[in-house]
Motif scaffolding. Structure first.
Motif, PDB file in Angstrom:
ATOM      1  N   SER A 218     -30.571  66.549 -24.148  1.00  0.00           N
ATOM      2  CA  SER A 218     -30.546  65.164 -23.691  1.00  0.00           C
ATOM      3  C   SER A 218     -30.603  64.245 -24.912  1.00  0.00           C
ATOM      4  N   GLN A 219     -30.251  62.971 -24.681  1.00  0.00           N
ATOM      5  CA  GLN A 219     -30.306  62.005 -25.778  1.00  0.00           C
ATOM      6  C   GLN A 219     -31.748  61.821 -26.259  1.00  0.00           C
ATOM      7  N   ALA A 220     -32.707  61.916 -25.334  1.00  0.00           N
ATOM      8  CA  ALA A 220     -34.110  61.807 -25.731  1.00  0.00           C
ATOM      9  C   ALA A 220     -34.510  62.986 -26.630  1.00  0.00           C
ATOM     10  N   ASP A 221     -34.039  64.194 -26.293  1.00  0.00           N
ATOM     11  CA  ASP A 221     -34.323  65.361 -27.124  1.00  0.00           C
ATOM     12  C   ASP A 221     -33.733  65.182 -28.525  1.00  0.00           C
ATOM     13  N   LEU A 222     -32.480  64.731 -28.558  1.00  0.00           N
ATOM     14  CA  LEU A 222     -31.816  64.556 -29.846  1.00  0.00           C
ATOM     15  C   LEU A 222     -32.532  63.521 -30.702  1.00  0.00           C
ATOM     16  N   LEU A 223     -32.939  62.435 -30.075  1.00  0.00           N
ATOM     17  CA  LEU A 223     -33.595  61.376 -30.834  1.00  0.00           C
ATOM     18  C   LEU A 223     -34.965  61.831 -31.338  1.00  0.00           C
ATOM     19  N   ARG A 224     -35.712  62.554 -30.499  1.00  0.00           N
ATOM     20  CA  ARG A 224     -37.008  63.082 -30.939  1.00  0.00           C
ATOM     21  C   ARG A 224     -36.822  64.011 -32.135  1.00  0.00           C
ATOM     22  N   ASN A 225     -35.826  64.916 -32.043  1.00  0.00           N
ATOM     23  CA  ASN A 225     -35.584  65.843 -33.152  1.00  0.00           C
ATOM     24  C   ASN A 225     -35.217  65.101 -34.424  1.00  0.00           C
ATOM     25  N   TYR A 226     -34.383  64.066 -34.258  1.00  0.00           N
ATOM     26  CA  TYR A 226     -33.946  63.322 -35.438  1.00  0.00           C
ATOM     27  C   TYR A 226     -35.115  62.560 -36.062  1.00  0.00           C
ATOM     28  N   LEU A 227     -35.927  61.934 -35.199  1.00  0.00           N
ATOM     29  CA  LEU A 227     -37.075  61.187 -35.712  1.00  0.00           C
ATOM     30  C   LEU A 227     -38.000  62.076 -36.537  1.00  0.00           C
ATOM     31  N   PHE A 228     -38.325  63.244 -36.002  1.00  0.00           N
ATOM     32  CA  PHE A 228     -39.294  64.080 -36.691  1.00  0.00           C
ATOM     33  C   PHE A 228     -38.690  64.844 -37.865  1.00  0.00           C
ATOM     34  N   MET A 229     -37.378  64.920 -37.903  1.00  0.00           N
ATOM     35  CA  MET A 229     -36.716  65.414 -39.112  1.00  0.00           C
ATOM     36  C   MET A 229     -36.922  64.421 -40.254  1.00  0.00           C
ATOM     37  N   ARG A 230     -37.029  63.133 -39.884  1.00  0.00           N
ATOM     38  CA  ARG A 230     -37.243  62.090 -40.885  1.00  0.00           C
ATOM     39  C   ARG A 230     -38.721  61.933 -41.259  1.00  0.00           C
ATOM     40  N   LEU A 231     -39.593  62.746 -40.644  1.00  0.00           N
ATOM     41  CA  LEU A 231     -41.037  62.666 -40.908  1.00  0.00           C
ATOM     42  C   LEU A 231     -41.560  64.030 -41.367  1.00  0.00           C
ATOM     43  N   PRO A 232     -41.146  64.487 -42.530  1.00  0.00           N
ATOM     44  CA  PRO A 232     -41.529  65.846 -42.953  1.00  0.00           C
ATOM     45  C   PRO A 232     -43.025  66.023 -43.193  1.00  0.00           C
ATOM     46  N   THR A 233     -43.739  64.963 -43.613  1.00  0.00           N
ATOM     47  CA  THR A 233     -45.176  65.116 -43.899  1.00  0.00           C
ATOM     48  C   THR A 233     -46.058  64.449 -42.851  1.00  0.00           C
ATOM     49  N   ARG A 234     -45.551  63.412 -42.177  1.00  0.00           N
ATOM     50  CA  ARG A 234     -46.355  62.664 -41.209  1.00  0.00           C
ATOM     51  C   ARG A 234     -46.034  63.050 -39.766  1.00  0.00           C
ATOM     52  N   GLY A 235     -45.117  64.003 -39.579  1.00  0.00           N
ATOM     53  CA  GLY A 235     -44.622  64.312 -38.244  1.00  0.00           C
ATOM     54  C   GLY A 235     -45.701  64.712 -37.262  1.00  0.00           C
ATOM     55  N   GLU A 236     -46.599  65.617 -37.637  1.00  0.00           N
ATOM     56  CA  GLU A 236     -47.617  66.119 -36.711  1.00  0.00           C
ATOM     57  C   GLU A 236     -48.544  64.997 -36.258  1.00  0.00           C
ATOM     58  N   GLN A 237     -48.969  64.150 -37.198  1.00  0.00           N
ATOM     59  CA  GLN A 237     -49.873  63.050 -36.866  1.00  0.00           C
ATOM     60  C   GLN A 237     -49.172  62.034 -35.959  1.00  0.00           C
ATOM     61  N   VAL A 238     -47.920  61.686 -36.288  1.00  0.00           N
ATOM     62  CA  VAL A 238     -47.180  60.713 -35.480  1.00  0.00           C
ATOM     63  C   VAL A 238     -46.939  61.267 -34.080  1.00  0.00           C
ATOM     64  N   TYR A 239     -46.670  62.560 -33.978  1.00  0.00           N
ATOM     65  CA  TYR A 239     -46.434  63.158 -32.678  1.00  0.00           C
ATOM     66  C   TYR A 239     -47.682  63.053 -31.807  1.00  0.00           C
ATOM     67  N   ARG A 240     -48.845  63.399 -32.366  1.00  0.00           N
ATOM     68  CA  ARG A 240     -50.084  63.387 -31.585  1.00  0.00           C
ATOM     69  C   ARG A 240     -50.508  61.964 -31.210  1.00  0.00           C
ATOM     70  N   SER A 241     -50.429  61.052 -32.175  1.00  0.00           N
ATOM     71  CA  SER A 241     -51.008  59.721 -31.961  1.00  0.00           C
ATOM     72  C   SER A 241     -50.053  58.737 -31.280  1.00  0.00           C
ATOM     73  N   LEU A 242     -48.763  58.937 -31.427  1.00  0.00           N
ATOM     74  CA  LEU A 242     -47.808  57.962 -30.897  1.00  0.00           C
ATOM     75  C   LEU A 242     -46.827  58.561 -29.887  1.00  0.00           C
ATOM     76  N   TRP A 243     -46.106  59.586 -30.304  1.00  0.00           N
ATOM     77  CA  TRP A 243     -45.020  60.086 -29.458  1.00  0.00           C
ATOM     78  C   TRP A 243     -45.536  60.697 -28.159  1.00  0.00           C
ATOM     79  N   LEU A 244     -46.543  61.548 -28.249  1.00  0.00           N
ATOM     80  CA  LEU A 244     -47.041  62.222 -27.050  1.00  0.00           C
ATOM     81  C   LEU A 244     -47.591  61.232 -26.030  1.00  0.00           C
ATOM     82  N   PRO A 245     -48.401  60.210 -26.437  1.00  0.00           N
ATOM     83  CA  PRO A 245     -48.831  59.211 -25.443  1.00  0.00           C
ATOM     84  C   PRO A 245     -47.662  58.454 -24.810  1.00  0.00           C
ATOM     85  N   LEU A 246     -46.632  58.128 -25.618  1.00  0.00           N
ATOM     86  CA  LEU A 246     -45.451  57.450 -25.082  1.00  0.00           C
ATOM     87  C   LEU A 246     -44.761  58.335 -24.056  1.00  0.00           C
ATOM     88  N   GLN A 247     -44.587  59.580 -24.391  1.00  0.00           N
ATOM     89  CA  GLN A 247     -43.925  60.538 -23.507  1.00  0.00           C
ATOM     90  C   GLN A 247     -44.710  60.711 -22.208  1.00  0.00           C
TER      91      GLN A 247
END
Length: 823
Positions: A218-247
């Motif tokens: 899906s476009q949401a899957d693609l965008l999530r993958n692309y976003l976290f590809m751009r976050l090699p060091t901050r990805g885990e923190q951003v996922y827990r604190s921002l992306w997962l609550p949004l989702q």
């Protein structure tokens, strides 16, 4: 073994070489959607490169050395994958070359040919740097060689004309370098990966493997993958604190995609939901560093909270805003979401109050209601709503800005006089969506201010004067007939108007009952509007008109109209004319009257403009009837235009104003929605036939079926879908309705659709339809597409049979037993 290198179009095309498209490749097939996306990418890249050395990745090409390569001659490569992209880019270069040669200096023609498009001084077979499949070759060569046939009606010509029109639109007379910047962006700024196989590799097998893909993300899957590809060091923190609550808050991938689309259309109303991923990717490409990406995810989370409020209005704390959100949610159009998101965001930023955004939402609600009342419920509505955010005046209070925007231009925002006049005659019940018609009646009841709260959610629309008449009703209405009138004419004129409609939970019980019976039942109702009807001693034209007048005043009081004195916009968009003319195919012609319809001005103004200002393809504008006013006949004949013995251009090659709009991809204010076009074309058979057919269509909608419409403008067909394409068992419909006058029963389509792949069910469908007076489908055509005339539906008995048949068909098609059997 393969070799992969990142490269630019310049490096790919410069020097002597040829890229040949193999025969096993499909012909050129890019459509306007892909062309527009590439154009927007290139324009955005050219703007970015003004301030920094930006690039934009557009994919890959897979090349295989040609088995015919020798020690001498032009190196040749087979284009295993990426031929659509490579062909399109060189067509864009052709359009840039021709535009610059025409408007700047003829030197650009030879320069771009020699560098990027041809291998000069080589044999003819090796002259073109890109050699499409044989089917496309002639049209492509016409574009490269700038012959009169360049830009024909085929896919190659369409792409060339698209870019030629866009260049005219882009070219700013006050900026002498804008097209040069665009060329540099295409040549040096677009990057791609060139993957080259080794000699001896099986190019066809490689092609097969590249195109043997699995289920798409899906476009949401693609965008999530692309976003976290751009976050090699901050990805885990951003996922827990921002992306997962949004989702978690938005719950579904569909709502996430909706959020990302809403974010894009705040700045560009033209972006389609299907282009959400590519649009967000292009935006994110302009952000540098992980901090910027993280900040952007946080921004999206803030918008996500606002979208959650829009999707669940009950969570809104302000009563006025909550009411307006609930009503706009009930109206059921997602194209109002960009505005709602903008309004809530303005409040969050402190630039608008809750009262102001509630007022703005009321103007939108009023806009919907008043358009419904005058019978213009859907015309251009999506375009108007999507453009509202980007075009309204941001310097004014937000509610006034919304009111201003909706009040100006040809937006069919009905004023008070229009409401009072048209409410008596417009067949309200046949316009717009069933749910929206019912909503307005519910809101009108709420405006009565009844002291006894009534649950309106389960009520349906009741025709007081019934749709299927009786002798008793004819006797009741006939005393009010004017000389020369018939009861049938009066019944047809009144039955679907708002004055004759109300809400009830006893629709089936009331049915065709005489007014005395209905009045007694309505008098027991808790609805004020029903008690008003029950107070009447009889029900005919005077009472229906009087009630319509009273409802008009209530509508005017509840829903504000456009600004007093607001007039449609009068500024002529001459650039729109240039764009439309630049998109005309070679071998076609049009008239000044057609152009005037596109631009929204007079024929005389168009002729004056053509005579005084250089305009693309002005020689293709002929007099009505195809006559010429100058000596351009030979030029036109060289382009492929045909003339008769009297010197008139072929009428078959004429482009109407609708053709011009379609060819140039314009979305004009006067363009009808397909449903409106279908309805208006039906009226060519008379009002009675049109209303009979639309009654069937409405019945299907109420059953729960969906409607599909053909894309033809001269005849827009209507399909009654019981299942959609993506549902289990695939799409299915019983018949298609053609405004030319026939109802086509699609037995041939049903042969492969469960459960009607069973002969017994198709035979039952034939038997049921043939029970209707005026319908006689031959049994010998049980596997074909026989038809019956739309006029058969004029008879109430025939409509009753068809209604029962449609209900039976719908139930069979939705049966889980049969759908499961089709797996």
């Amino acid at each position: 073994m393969v070799t992969a290198n990142e490269t630019t179009l310049q490096h790919l095309l410069e020097g002597s070489k040829q890229y040949r498209v193999p025969l096993y490749q499909r012909t050129y097939s890019w459509e306007t959607k892909q062309l527009r996306q590439l154009w927007e990418d290139v324009v955005g890249l050219a703007e970015d490169r003004v301030t920094r050395d930006s690039t934009h990745f557009i994919g890959s090409v897979v090349l295989a050395p040609s088995p015919g390569n020798g020690p001498t001659g032009v190196p040749q490569y087979l284009v295993v994958d990426g031929q659509q992209r490579l062909t399109t880019l060189t067509l864009l270069l052709c359009a840039i070359r021709d535009h610059r040669a025409t408007h700047e200096d003829a030197i650009h023609r030879g320069r771009m040919n020699d560098l990027y498009l041809t291998n000069p001084y080589k044999p003819e077979a090796q002259r073109l740097k890109v050699l499409p499949t044989q089917t496309d070759r002639e049209a492509y060569q016409a574009c490269v060689d700038s012959t009169p046939h360049a830009g024909g009606r085929d896919s190659i010509g369409t792409a060339y004309r698209f870019f030629a029109a866009k260049l005219v639109e882009l070219d700013d007379p006050d900026d002498p370098f804008d097209i040069e910047r665009l060329e540099n962006a295409v040549i040096s700024g677009l990057t791609l990966v060139s993957i080259t196989t080794h000699p001896g590799d099986n190019a066809h097998r490689i092609f097969e493997s590249l195109n043997n893909t699995g289920a798409a993300l899906s476009q949401a899957d693609l965008l999530r993958n692309y976003l976290f590809m751009r976050l090699p060091t901050r990805g885990e923190q951003v996922y827990r604190s921002l992306w997962l609550p949004l989702q978690d808050q938005l719950k579904t991938a569909k709502n996430l995609e909706l959020l990302f689309w809403l974010d894009l259309v705040q700045d560009d109303a033209r972006i389609k939901q299907t282009d959400t991923y590519s649009g967000q990717q292009a935006r994110l490409d302009r952000l540098d560093g992980e901090e910027s990406i993280e900040a952007d995810v946080a921004r999206l989370c803030g918008l996500g909270a606002l979208l959650h409020t829009i999707l669940t209005p009950a969570t809104e704390s302000h009563a006025g805003v909550r009411t307006r959100l609930q009503r706009l949610d009930e109206w059921g159009t997602t194209t109002v979401y960009p505005l709602l998101l903008h309004l809530l965001d303005r409040r969050r930023q402190g630039t608008a109050t809750s009262d102001e955004i509630a007022s703005a939402m009321l103007y939108v609600e009023s806009f919907f209601v008043r358009r419904q009342i005058i019978g213009r419920a859907t015309a251009g509505i999506n375009r108007i709503l999507l453009q509202l955010v980007t075009e309204m005046d941001r310097t004014r209070p937000v509610d006034l800005a919304v009111h201003d925007y909706l009040s100006t231009g040809r937006k069919h925002y009905a004023d008070d006089d229009e409401v009072r006049t048209l409410i008596r005659t417009v067949p309200y019940y046949l316009n717009g969506r069933a749910k929206q018609r019912t909503s307005i009646l519910r809101w009108l009841e709420a405006e009565h201010g009844s002291k006894e709260p009534v649950d309106l959610s389960s009520l349906t629309i009741e025709h007081v004067l019934p749709q299927t008449s009786t002798d008793e009703w004819e006797q009741a209405v006939s005393p009010d007939l004017e000389p020369g009138e018939t009861y049938e004419q009066v019944h047809s004129a009144l039955v679907h108007t708002l004055g004759n409609l109300t809400l009830t939970g006893y629709n089936s019980e009331l049915s065709n009952s005489p007014f005395d019976v209905k009045r007694a039942q309505l008098d027991k109702s808790g609805l004020v509007m029903n008690q008003d009807i029950a107070q009447q001693s009889e029900w005919g034209r005077p009472q229906i008109h009087a009630r319509a007048d009273a409802l008009a005043e209530r509508i005017i009081a509840a829903w504000p109209g456009p600004l007093a004195g607001a007039k449609p916009g009068t500024n002529v968009q001459w650039n729109l004319m240039n764009t439309a003319l630049a998109a005309m195919p070679a071998g076609s012609w049009t008239t000044a009257g057609d152009i005037a319809a596109v631009v929204g001005t007079t024929t005389q103004a168009v002729l004056a403009r053509l005579g005084s200002v250089p305009t693309p393809h002005a020689h293709r504008v002929l007099q009505a009837g195809g006559l010429l006013s100058d000596g351009s006949r030979e030029v036109l004949r060289a382009e492929g235009l045909e003339f008769d013995e009297h010197g008139r251009a072929s009428l078959e090659q004429r482009l109407s104003f609708e053709d011009l709009a379609e060819a140039s991809g314009l979305d004009l204010e006067w363009a009808e929605e397909p449903a409106d076009r279908f309805a208006s074309q039906l009226h060519e058979h008379g009002r009675e036939v049109a209303e009979a057919v639309l009654e069937m269509v409405e019945f299907w909608d109420e059953l729960g079926g969906s409607l599909g419409f053909g894309t033809g403008r001269s005849e827009t067909s209507c399909f009654l879908f019981a299942r959609e394409k993506d549902e289990e068992g695939g799409n299915i419909w019983p018949f298609a309705i053609y405004p030319s006058g026939r109802v086509e029963v699609v037995f041939q389509h049903l042969l492969t659709r469960a459960p009607f792949h069973q002969a017994a069910l198709r035979e039952e469908l034939l038997r049921r339809l043939n029970a209707a007076p005026g319908v006689d489908l031959p049994a010998a055509k049980i596997e074909k597409r026989p038809s019956f005339p739309v006029g058969a539906l004029l008879a109430p008995e025939a409509r009753a049979v068809v209604r029962e048949t449609l209900k039976w068909f719908y139930d069979q098609a939705r049966s889980t037993v049969f759908v499961g059997a089709a797996r």
